[in-house]
Design an enzyme around this catalytic site. Structure first.
Site, mmCIF file in Angstrom:
data_model
loop_
_atom_site.group_PDB
_atom_site.id
_atom_site.type_symbol
_atom_site.label_atom_id
_atom_site.label_comp_id
_atom_site.label_asym_id
_atom_site.label_seq_id
_atom_site.Cartn_x
_atom_site.Cartn_y
_atom_site.Cartn_z
ATOM 1 N N THR A 102 14.739 23.015 -15.293
ATOM 2 C CA THR A 102 16.058 23.641 -15.424
ATOM 3 C C THR A 102 17.064 23.044 -14.451
ATOM 4 O O THR A 102 18.223 22.773 -14.817
ATOM 5 C CB THR A 102 15.953 25.165 -15.211
ATOM 6 N N THR A 142 16.549 23.478 -21.801
ATOM 7 C CA THR A 142 15.784 22.616 -20.898
ATOM 8 C C THR A 142 14.442 22.256 -21.530
ATOM 9 O O THR A 142 13.949 21.128 -21.382
ATOM 10 C CB THR A 142 15.543 23.330 -19.558
ATOM 11 N N THR A 188 -26.728 -10.374 -12.821
ATOM 12 C CA THR A 188 -26.742 -8.956 -13.162
ATOM 13 C C THR A 188 -27.209 -8.193 -11.937
ATOM 14 O O THR A 188 -28.138 -8.625 -11.246
ATOM 15 C CB THR A 188 -27.675 -8.670 -14.352
ATOM 16 N N SER A 319 -5.753 -14.268 8.741
ATOM 17 C CA SER A 319 -6.120 -13.620 9.992
ATOM 18 C C SER A 319 -5.165 -14.017 11.101
ATOM 19 O O SER A 319 -4.592 -15.111 11.092
ATOM 20 C CB SER A 319 -7.551 -14.011 10.384
ATOM 21 N N SER A 320 -5.022 -13.105 12.056
ATOM 22 C CA SER A 320 -4.214 -13.419 13.233
ATOM 23 C C SER A 320 -5.041 -14.103 14.315
ATOM 24 O O SER A 320 -4.477 -14.656 15.260
ATOM 25 C CB SER A 320 -3.602 -12.128 13.792
#
Length: 420
Positions: A102, A142, A188, A319-320
Site C-alpha cells: 500500500t 494495491t 568419480t 596473495s599479499s
C-alpha cells in the site's frame, strides 16, 4: 528552515516539505519502515512498470468515460516522466515496506497526482484536479497493481538472461571442439576412474547451461499473465464496465508484449507460483554454474601440487605474501554468487507460500529478490565467460601424465583382455 505544507488523513495531519512530490501516506511509510536503506527508486524496472500500469489505467478509464480527457492526459504525462527516471528522488518508500504494498502504491499515486497538479499550474499538495486515490488509482487496488508491476518488472529485467547463458554455453562448445581428441583422467568421487576426452567434459557443461537457458525463457514468459483488473480480491469491485478489456489492451501496447489476465482472477490475486518457479530455475541455473566453477577450481589446482590439468587466466595476484600465487578468483566469484541466489530463492519461496486468504502481501520482497537473482546470474555468467572460460587452456602434457599414472587405462583395457 525550508517551507512546509500540511496534509491530512484519517489519523490526523502532518507537515511535509513544500515541494515534496509525495504526500502524507508516503511520509507515514518513511517513519514506519526504515529497513533496508534502499528505496523503490533503486528498482528502476519496477518503478517503470508501476508507471506503465498507472498509464494503462488512465488510458482505459478515459476510454470508458470514467476519467475526463484532461485528467487522463495529465496522469499520462506524469507517468511518462516517472518512466524516464525524472522523479526518483520522490519515490522514497523502502523496498521492504511492510504494508502489503500500500505504501509503495500510494507513493507512486501521490507523485503522479502532484506532477499532474504542476502540469496544470496548481501547487503541489492540491489534489482537486487529480487525486491520488480517486483519479490515479481509479479502477485499481494495491492488490492487483503491485503483483502486476512486479511481474512486468521481472519480465523486463530478465530479458537477456537466456542469451547470456547461451553465450556461456557457446564458450564451452568452442572448448569442446578444440579438445575433442584430448585425453584426460575421468574421476568419480574424486578418485581415478576411466579415460575420457576433455571435449566430453566441456560438452557436458555446454548441455546443462543450454538447458537452463531454455527453461528460464519459458518460465519468464509466464510472468505476462497478471491480476490487473481484479482490484482488491479478484472481484473487480470498483472498476467500471469495459475497464478490464481496455486496460489490458493499453498495457500490452505499452509493454510491447501480449499481457493477459489470469484465467481465474482469484487464483491470480492469491498465488505467486510463477515467481516461485522462476526463482527455483534461477537457483538451479546458478547451482549448475557453481558445480562447473568448482570443477574448474579442482582441475586447475596446484599447479605443481594439485591436478593442474587446466590453466585459468591470471586476472589478479593471488596473495599479499606468496610470490607468484594466482587464485581461481572468477570461479570463486561464480560460486559466491550462487550462494546469494540460493538465499534469495529461500526468501522468495517463503514469501510466495505466506499468502493469506485472498492475497499475498509480500510482492515487494519477491520482486526485489527476483531482480537481484536475475542480475547476479547475468553478471556472473558474463564474467565467467569473458574472464575465465574464453581464455582457459588445457595442459595436455599434465593430462597425459595423470592418466598414465593411474589405473584408469587398465580399466579401459579389461574388456580387451577378457575378449569381450
Amino acid at each position: 528552515m525550508g517551507q512546509i505544507r500540511i496534509e491530512k488523513d484519517s489519523l490526523g495531519q502532518r507537515e511535509l516539505p513544500a515541494e515534496a512530490l509525495y504526500g502524507i501516506n508516503t511520509l507515514r511509510a518513511l517513519e514506519n519502515f526504515p529497513l533496508t536503506g534502499r528505496t523503490i527508486a533503486t528498482l528502476p524496472e519496477f518503478v517503470a512498470a508501476m508507471a506503465i500500469v498507472k498509464e494503462a489505467a488512465a488510458r482505459a478509464n478515459r476510454d470508458i468515460g470514467a476519467l475526463s480527457a484532461d485528467r487522463a492526459e495529465a496522469i499520462i504525462k506524469a507517468c511518462q516522466e516517472i518512466r524516464a527516471g525524472k522523479h526518483n528522488a520522490h519515490l522514497v518508500v523502502d523496498v521492504l515496506e511492510g504494508s502489503g504494498g500500500t505504501s509503495c502504491n500510494m507513493n507512486v499515486n501521490e507523485v503522479i497526482a502532484n506532477l499532474a497538479a504542476r502540469l496544470v499550474g496548481k501547487p503541489v499538495g492540491d489534489y482537486a484536479f487529480v487525486h491520488p486515490n480517486e483519479h490515479v488509482n481509479l479502477g485499481q487496488s494495491t492488490n492487483d497493481v503491485l503483483p502486476t508491476a512486479m511481474k512486468l518488472a521481472v519480465f523486463r529485467v530478465s530479458g537477456g538472461t537466456s542469451l547470456v547463458l547461451m553465450q556461456l554455453a557457446e564458450g564451452f562448445a568452442e572448448k569442446k571442439n578444440k579438445h575433442s581428441e584430448t585425453l584426460r583422467l575421468g574421476r568419480t568421487c574424486l578418485q581415478d576412474a576411466v579415460p575420457m576426452l576433455f571435449g566430453q567434459t566441456f560438452g557436458g557443461y555446454q548441455a546443462v547451461i543450454d538447458r537452463h537457458a531454455k527453461h528460464l525463457e519459458d518460465l519468464r514468459r509466464q510472468l505476462l499473465v497478471v491480476p490487473l483488473g481484479g482490484t482488491a480480491v479478484g472481484t473487480g469491485l470498483s472498476s467500471r464496465s469495459g475497464y478490464k478489456e481496455a486496460v489490458f489492451r493499453h498495457l500490452s501496447a505499452l509493454v510491447g508484449e501480449d499481457v493477459k489476465p489470469a484465467v481465474d482472477a482469484f487464483d491470480g490475486m492469491q498465488n505467486f507460483d510463477a515467481c516461485a518457479r522462476l526463482s527455483a530455475e534461477l537457483r538451479n541455473s546458478a547451482n549448475s554454474l557453481w558445480k562447473i566453477a568448482n570443477d574448474l577450481i579442482v582441475l586447475s589446482s596446484g599447479p605443481g601440487g594439485g591436478v593442474g590439468e587446466i590453466v585459468l587466466p591470471a586476472v589478479q595476484a593471488g596473495s599479499s605474501i606468496m610470490p607468484g600465487k594466482v587464485n581461481p578468483v572468477i570461479p570463486m566469484a561464480v560460486c559466491q554468487t550462487a550462494f546469494a541466489i540460493c538465499g534469495n530463492d529461500t526468501a522468495i519461496a517463503m514469501a510466495c507460500q505466506q499468502g493469506l486468504l485472498e492475497i499475498n502481501h509480500y510482492d515487494l520482497l519477491v520482486c526485489d529478490r527476483l531482480i537481484d537473482s536475475v542480475t547476479l546470474l547475468q553478471r556472473s555468467a558474463t564474467i565467467f565467460l569473458e574472464r575465465c572460460v574464453r581464455s582457459l587452456t588445457v595442459n595436455e602434457e599434465r593430462c597425459w601424465h595423470n592418466l598414465l599414472a593411474s589405473s584408469a587405462m587398465a580399466t579401459a583395457l579389461v574388456p580387451t583382455f577378457l575378449g569381450t
